[in-house]
Every structure is written in structure tokens, then in C-alpha cells.
Scaffold this active site. Structure first.
Site, PDB file in Angstrom:
ATOM      1  CE  LYS A 196      -3.640  -2.743   2.032  1.00 36.42           C
ATOM      2  NZ  LYS A 196      -4.338  -3.284   3.202  1.00 36.42           N
ATOM      3  CD  GLN A 221      -3.063  -4.811   6.447  1.00 33.72           C
ATOM      4  OE1 GLN A 221      -2.967  -3.816   5.730  1.00 33.72           O
ATOM      5  NE2 GLN A 221      -3.687  -5.917   6.036  1.00 33.72           N
ATOM      6  CG  ASP A 273      -9.127  -0.334   4.486  1.00 35.99           C
ATOM      7  OD1 ASP A 273      -9.140  -0.666   3.278  1.00 35.99           O
ATOM      8  OD2 ASP A 273      -8.760  -1.108   5.384  1.00 35.99           O
TER       9      ASP A 273
END
Ligand code: NAP
Length: 278
Positions: free
Chosen positions: A53, A97, A120
Site C-alpha cells: 500500500k 491493517q 478503507d
């Protein structure tokens, strides 16, 4: 019968060019989009995903700020880290994450991300808004799949869609997104009886289970659209048996090169949009 490969790599590459030029416009206006990545613990797979990312941010000219926390981090410590990022005007998007170590309340951590920085698409509020058809950042893997379906002009209206998997980041938002596009949606999970029977009537199948080749080729209906969100590097396969799929499906996502590239691309696109909204 012709079968279309839903090429996520190609679409993601094309979209990166667009993102790159939009980032330059923002930079010329004095704003450099920045994604904060939070990695808790030392899981090597998670570290690799975060690195990918960050590398994508660099490729499109965005900044990324890497925050690495020890595996002993408490929920409170993580919430404090997120709070600081929420208040930091130079941060436009926050990626926590998944998964975090088990002592952390992951839902509380996700939900503490400011909705304007939830690039996200992991907050409960974002999920609720998206489900209601209100504009919100989408959970990246299912929204990446929707972008791929749109690119290839796959009409979902009235289609029987089967989502196999009901996780908060994938199966559940996937089902809502398909419903918003007028599909008739069934969600299967580990307690579902006769999974093969459900697959056999589905016009569109999304495999999101995390079990290599769980969904068998001979369950799949002729002309179905087949989306494989799974990726198992050791077995080099996804959640669906894809050998010979071109003789059965009308369209499918390859593994790798289908869903995976769209996930990161969607994260980066939504980070750009968050920076544009300022
Ligand atoms: P997850 O949180 O482990 O959820 C798996 C889901 O599959 C659960 O809802 C589970 O049901 C269901 N399931 C498990 N075994 C099943 C079975 N035998 N029959 C029917 N349903 C079953 O996984 P996830 O995070 O959603 O990820 C799913 C897959 O997508 C994984 O392969 C993962 O690597 C992949 N993934 C890919 C990307 C990408 O960027 N390409 C991103 C995220 C995830 P229960 O709810 O009943 O337990």
C-alpha cells in the site's frame, strides 16, 4: 461461448494514471494527499500488505506515514494513536491493517476512525451509510469488485447473486453493494447447508471464504459471472476452482490479477477523494 476475463490488474493500472494526474493537481494547490498506515504486531503477511500500500502511494505521488506498534499494544493505546491521526490535518486517510492482535478490540479501533478519513471503508457508520445508498467510502475489496463489474458493464439487475462469506470487511458489504445495484442477494457462510445447491442457481458468485478452492467448478451454472476474492499464495489459487472456468462462466476474475489489484487501487482512489474533499 465467449468468456470475459475481468482484468483487475489492467483496470488498476489505468486508474493509477488517472490518480497520478489528480494528485499533481492537488499538489499544485498546496495539498499532498497522505495515507497513514497502522501496523500492529509483526505478522509478515500484514507487513507485506502494508508495504504494498505504501509503495502504491509512492507510485502515484502520494505521501504515506507508517506507524508500527508492538504486538503488546492495548486497545486504549491504539485508540490514542488513531485519535492523533484523526486530528492531524496533514493526514487524509487512515488504514488500520487487519487483523490486529487478539487483545485489541478491533471493532472499537475501526469505529474510532473519523468517517472523513475512513478510506478503507471499515467503520460501522460508513457501512450503514453505504447500505442506505448514501455516499460513503466503500470497503475496499467489495467496492473494488463493484468497480470491476461496472468497468465490464455487467448488469446486476434482477440477477441471483451469491456471496459466500459474511465478514465485516468483505462478505457483508459485498452483499449490500450488490443489493444496491438491484441484484437478488443470498449470503452463504460456514453454517450454510447444501452450499453446492446455492451455487448451482447463482448468476453471480463471489467467493470470499478463505478456503483454497472450496467452490467447485462443477457447481457453477453455465454463463455465471465468477468473482474470486480469495488468494492463497502457498497453493497459488483462490477460493474457487478456476481450472476450466472459461468453458463455464461468462466472465471471471483470475487469481492473481483479478480482485487483489482492485483492493489497493480502491484504497488509493479513496485517499485521493478524501484529500479532494477538504
Ligand atoms: P474471514 O473473515 O475469515 O471470513 C470468512 C468467511 O467465510 C466467514 O464468513 C465464514 O463463515 C465463511 N466460511 C468459512 N468456511 C466456509 C465454508 N466451508 N462454507 C461457507 N462459508 C465459509 O475472511 P475475509 O477477511 O472475509 O477473507 C475471505 C477471503 O478473501 C480470504 O481468502 C482472503 O485472503 C481474501 N481477501 C482478499 C482480499 C484482496 O485484496 N484480494 C482482501 C481481503 C480478503 P462464518 O461467518 O460462519 O465463520
Amino acid at each position: 461461448m465467449s468468456c470475459t476475463i475481468l482484468d483487475g490488474k489492467k483496470l488498476a493500472t489505468k486508474c493509477e494514471d488517472f490518480i497520478k494526474s489528480e494528485v499533481q493537481v492537488l499538489i499544485s494547490q498546496g495539498v499532498t494527499p497522505c495515507l497513514a498506515t497502522i501496523l500492529v504486531g509483526d505478522d509478515p503477511a500484514s507487513a507485506t500488505y502494508v508495504k504494498m500500500k505504501q509503495n502504491t502511494c509512492a507510485r502515484v505521488g502520494m505521501q504515506s506515514k507508517a506507524i508500527t506498534l508492538p504486538s503488546t499494544t492495548t486497545t486504549q493505546e491504539l485508540l490514542e494513536t488513531i485519535d492523533k491521526l484523526n486530528k492531524d490535518k496533514n493526514i487524509h486517510g487512515i488504514l488500520l491493517q487487519h487483523p490486529v492482535p487478539s487483545q485489541i478490540d478491533e471493532r472499537a479501533a475501526f469505529d474510532s476512525i473519523d468517517i472523513s478519513k475512513d478510506v478503507d471503508g471499515v467503520t460501522s457508520r460508513g457501512f450503514g451509510l453505504m447500505s442506505m445508498g448514501v455516499n460513503a467510502f466503500g470497503s475496499c475489496t467489495p467496492f473494488g469488485i463493484m468497480r470491476l463489474l461496472e468497468e465490464y458493464k455487467i448488469d446486476l439487475t434482477g440477477k441471483n447473486a451469491l456471496v459466500i462469506g459474511r465478514s465485516p470487511i468483505l462478505g457483508k458489504p459485498m452483499a449490500q453493494m450488490l443489493l444496491n445495484k438491484n441484484a437478488t442477494v443470498t449470503i452463504a457462510h460456514s453454517k450454510t447447508e447444501e452450499l453446492a445447491r446455492h451455487v448451482k442457481t447463482a448468476d453471480l458468485i463471489v467467493g470470499a471464504v478463505g478456503v483454497p478452492k472450496l467452490i467447485k467448478l462443477d457447481w457453477i451454472k453455465q454463463n455465471a459471472v465468477v468473482i474470486d476474492a480469495g488468494y492463497h499464495p502457498a497453493e497459488k489459487c483462490g477460493d474457487i476452482e478456476l481450472e476450466g472456468i472459461e468453458n463455464v462462466a461468462s466472465a471471471f476474475t483470475p487469481v492473481p490479477g483479478g480482485v487483489g489489484p482492485m483492493t489497493i487501487n480502491t484504497l488509493i482512489l479513496q485517499t485521493l477523494q478524501a484529500a479532494q474533499q477538504l
